[in-house]
Design an enzyme around this catalytic site. Structure first.
Site, PDB file in Angstrom:
ATOM      1  N   ASP A  87       9.560  -6.345 -36.272  1.00  0.00           N
ATOM      2  CA  ASP A  87       8.537  -5.623 -35.516  1.00  0.00           C
ATOM      3  C   ASP A  87       7.737  -4.688 -36.424  1.00  0.00           C
ATOM      4  OD1 ASP A  87       7.122  -4.797 -33.280  1.00  0.00           O
ATOM      5  OD2 ASP A  87       8.915  -4.473 -32.067  1.00  0.00           O
ATOM      6  N   ASP A  90       3.039  -7.635 -25.727  1.00  0.00           N
ATOM      7  CA  ASP A  90       4.007  -6.826 -24.987  1.00  0.00           C
ATOM      8  C   ASP A  90       3.750  -6.894 -23.492  1.00  0.00           C
ATOM      9  OD1 ASP A  90       5.644  -6.064 -26.975  1.00  0.00           O
ATOM     10  OD2 ASP A  90       4.947  -4.009 -27.157  1.00  0.00           O
TER      11      ASP A  90
END
Ligand code: GLA
Length: 813
Positions: free
Chosen positions: A512, A582
């Site tokens: 990430d 997301d």
């Protein structure tokens, strides 16, 4: 195939030609990029001439190529109007009104330049002219950046073969001695050509103000520039701008990442181009940092596309004898609209960008702990989730954020890559073993490029964080970027990640990167080189990614950057897939994934089924729709399976069985966008296809729905059916009273009991039709519920409320 005769260059792929010509002045005139200008017979003749070169064939090819180039070249008698005439020695050469391969600054070409440098004397004028060219059968990637590669995919052209080749054309600025190499790679089988550049300063110290990767000059204007924009959790929205003068720009100027705000993938087409017809070009950049794509047009009916590192936040000082290389840019063209263009992009990304063990391998179905429990988990809660997942047929368990240091929220511990023993008493090794014992692979989340101020790492090395010494710095998600321009910081990241990845049986890593950049500065760079910071960051990051992916070749890596904030070909050279967004709301996701589909194949996009109401929008979306949308990607679940109803579990199990059956077609099939937000993926052999339809807005009394496909084999006959969807009785609300002998109070006891045992029959499609009919006309589906005419006893009416969707299974008979 690449062939050169008397200063004329032809770069030929299966369906496209790229041509340029060296003018008397030494400037390269761009002649054409797009539809093939030669027949298949001529292609074969050129191939023979280029490889065997027996005199007669070679002679014929020379004449033919020179004729083509002469036909395409512009015939200017003199510099027009108030244009700059390049030189008295070459009347007719006015660089402002010539399509060029590369354009420098200061000699009359007043358009967006390909290259702009400042010489030691302060001048910004450069003049690059042809020096030499060489053709090789080897594809050389850039040395400090990721690049495309070739696995020898040969194609047949008549009785000859064609394969990837590279052309290096060297230009020299005779006044200053600087050399500029333009490097083309030609991938004939997927109609892709790539371009990049290398600059070498021979005699002086120069400052590069900008150097692009690609430049295509078109002989027309009024072209449509399509770019993809958004923000966190809302990536990849298509924007079309007509460039009739001035400049259309898609740029990630300062985020420091390829970005959710503007993706580096763009298209250029004509106003009448559709998904299935018309000219369509696709361009992308193998790069993850700030980028710039621009289409400009001038009064001479010419347009220029250039792309490369964003010049707004870039500069580079080259000492005498030093070289600088640009990222590689890729381009493709198709006459059959955006779908044709996307097919080439998808093939290219799958075969020449993504690499390693996972390139062609089916991706496992995963359960991710993030939206299931965020930071609040223990080893035993993770194991409970894993047990449920294993029971449903899921294959990979991913422990997301929260397992290291003292990380119970997003304020601390990034940089401290050791297990939190309160949460994981047996560490990664103990947990991964227990997960494996449940029959699941084990995966882990990391965010190696970051540090929290509240971390042991920051306390030990505050200077490793990106900030301007002595000045206040800003933060994003409470964290700071690590200064990866520095080798010592790169080494720390490599070593700490090697420890994590080696600490258990780890099959998958989610990498990430949750903030963009601010306060860009490196303590290790002198003041006059701070403009190199962002590009040096990526050289450092790519070194880390290479070292780690080489050291752990079996691990499936998934890139992520707060969702799709760094979804690009640079990352895909190391990590075969990237988390798309997301936002897991399926209705929004359908649009986001459609945006990605223009430039990226489904096998590169992570997509999950999450809880409802959705955690980003609070919208309620049916489980079937959540599945249908996520199934067109690297599929998984991201919700607490321990908390869902047994009927949802049953449905999920059925989804997983279905997905396993059609996984290869869903992940690696040939993907086409259809009308109304629909799409279809067709297996390689054309025998199987899955089509997706979303009911965006349900209206009464409009029951005819036509499903037209794309990409099926016209000559095959197909059986069409749908994934059957059970519907709760309560879906009908108080309408139930139309069919019952007694009155039933809505949401009363009887209604609730009936709802638990009775399901409403939904539609079952059952048609057989030729591929030609499906592709060209489409089949009429069962009527959609529209108030009147509901067939309550049968399975003939489709209940498709706003937000419902269907998967159609189309198999050759
Ligand atoms: C980012 C990712 C999410 C999740 C969180 C964890 O937002 O995109 O999927 O991993 O970080 O902090």
């Amino acid at each position: 195939m690449i062939i050169e005769r008397n200063g004329c260059f032809l770069l030929q792929t299966l369906h496209t030609s790229y041509l340029f010509n060296i003018l008397r002045s030494g400037h390269p005139e761009h002649l054409h990029y797009g539809a093939s200008v030669i027949s298949e017979t001529q292609y074969e003749e050129f191939l023979k001439a280029s490889s065997f070169g027996d005199g007669s064939e070679s002679e014929a090819a020379s004449v033919c190529l020179n004729n083509i180039c002469y036909s395409l070249s512009e015939k200017h008698p003199a510099a027009g109007g108030n244009m700059i005439s390049y030189s008295d020695d070459f009347p007719g050469i006015a660089l402002e009104d010539l399509p060029l391969e590369i354009s420098s600054f200061g000699k009359g070409d007043i358009r967006d330049p390909f290259i702009l440098v400042t010489h030691e004397n302060g001048s910004k004028t450069s003049d690059f002219t042809f020096e030499k060219a060489s053709i090789t059968n080897d594809i050389q990637a850039p040395s400090s950046l990721p690049g495309s590669y070739d696995d020898s995919v040969k194609i047949s052209v008549g009785s000859s073969e064609d394969y990837a080749q590279q052309l290096v054309v060297t230009y020299k600025d005779k006044e200053y001695g600087t050399c500029l190499e333009v490097i083309y790679s030609v991938y004939p089988e997927c109609d892709v050509i790539t371009r990049r550049a290398v600059i070498v300063s021979a005699n002086e110290k120069i400052h590069i103000d900008r150097i692009m990767s690609n430049q295509i000059d078109f002989h027309e204007n009024g072209l449509v520039f399509t770019s993809f924009h958004g923000r966190w959790a809302d990536e990849m929205h298509r924007t079309d701008s007509v460039c009739d003068g001035g400049r259309c720009v898609s740029e990630e100027m300062a985020a420091g990442e390829s970005g959710s705000r503007s993706n580096p993938f763009v298209m250029i087409s004509r106003k009448d181009t559709t998904e299935d017809s018309g000219y369509c070009y696709g361009f992308n950049l193998i790069y993850s940092g700030n980028h710039y794509e621009a289409l400009s047009s001038n009064g001479y009916d010419k347009s220029r596309f250039i792309s490369g590192i964003s010049p707004a936040t870039f500069g580079w000082t080259l000492n005498k004898g030093e070289r600088f290389e640009t990222p590689e840019s890729i381009m493709t063209f198709d006459m059959n609209g955006a779908n044709g263009m996307s097919r080439h992009m998808h093939d290219f990304v799958r075969k020449h960008i993504v690499r390693g063990k996972w390139r062609d391998k089916n991706r496992p179905i995963l359960i991710n702990s993030w939206e299931a429990s965020y930071f609040r988990f223990t080893e035993s809660s993770l194991l409970k989730l894993a047990k449920e997942a294993a029971g449903l047929g899921i294959e990979l368990f991913v422990m997301d954020d929260g397992w290291f240091g003292k990380r119970d929220d997003d304020k601390s511990s990034l940089g401290d890559w050791y297990e939190n023993k309160d949460k994981l008493p047996g560490g990664i090794s103990g947990l991964s073993k227990k997960i494996n014992d449940l029959g699941l692979m084990f995966g882990i989340w990391v965010e190696p490029e970051m540090v929290n101020e509240d971390s042991d790492l920051y306390r030990a090395h505050p200077d490793w964080a990106v900030q301007v010494p002595g000045h206040a710095h800003s933060k994003g998600r409470n964290q700071m970027n690590l200064d990866l321009t520095r080798t010592d910081v790169q080494d720390y990241v490599i070593e700490s990640m090697k420890k994590v990845f080696g600490s258990g049986d780890i099959s998958y890593v989610k990498w990430d990167m949750n903030r963009i950049f601010s306060d860009c500065y490196s303590k290790e760079l002198p003041a006059d080189r701070q403009d190199e910071f962002m590009h040096r960051y990526y050289i450092g990051l790519y070194r880390i990614m290479k070292e780690l992916t080489d050291s752990f070749p079996d691990i499936l890596f998934e890139g992520c950057s707060a969702g799709g904030n760094r979804f690009d070909l640079g990352i895909l050279c190391y990590f075969p897939q990237i988390w798309g967004s997301d936002d897991t709301d399926a209705i929004c996701r359908a649009d986001i994934q459609r945006g990605y589909s223009y430039g990226y194949p489904q096998s590169t996009v992570g997509a999950h089924v999450s809880a409802t109401p959705n955690h980003q929008t609070l919208n309620t979306v049916p489980l079937e729709t959540r599945f249908d949308v996520a199934s067109f990607g690297c599929f998984g679940y991201e919700l607490n399976l321990c908390d869902i109803t047994s009927s949802d579990k049953k449905e999920i199990k059925d989804q997983i069985d279905f997905y396993k059956k059609y996984r290869h077609t869903l992940q690696f099939g040939h993907y086409y966008r259809l009308d109304d937000g629909r799409c279809i993926t067709v297996s390689d052999d054309g025998k199987k296809a899955i089509a997706f339809m979303l009911q965006r807005e349900s209206r009464p009394n409009r029951d005819v729905v036509t499903l037209r496909t794309c990409g099926l084999d016209d000559s095959k006959t197909y059986h069409i059916t749908n994934r059957y969807v059970d519907i709760d009785l309560k879906t009908m609300g108080s309408l139930i009273n139309m069919f019952t002998p007694i009155h039933i109070k809505q949401d009363g006891i009887i209604h609730n009991i009936a709802n638990s045992v009775v399901k409403v029959q939904n539609e079952r499609e059952d048609m057989t039709a030729p591929g030609a009919l499906l592709n060209r006309v489409g089949v009429r589906l069962r009527p959609k519920f529209g108030s009147t005419g509901f067939d309550q006893d049968g399975d003939k009416t489709g209940i498709l409320r706003t937000g419902d969707s269907r998967l159609y299974i189309i198999e050759s008979v």
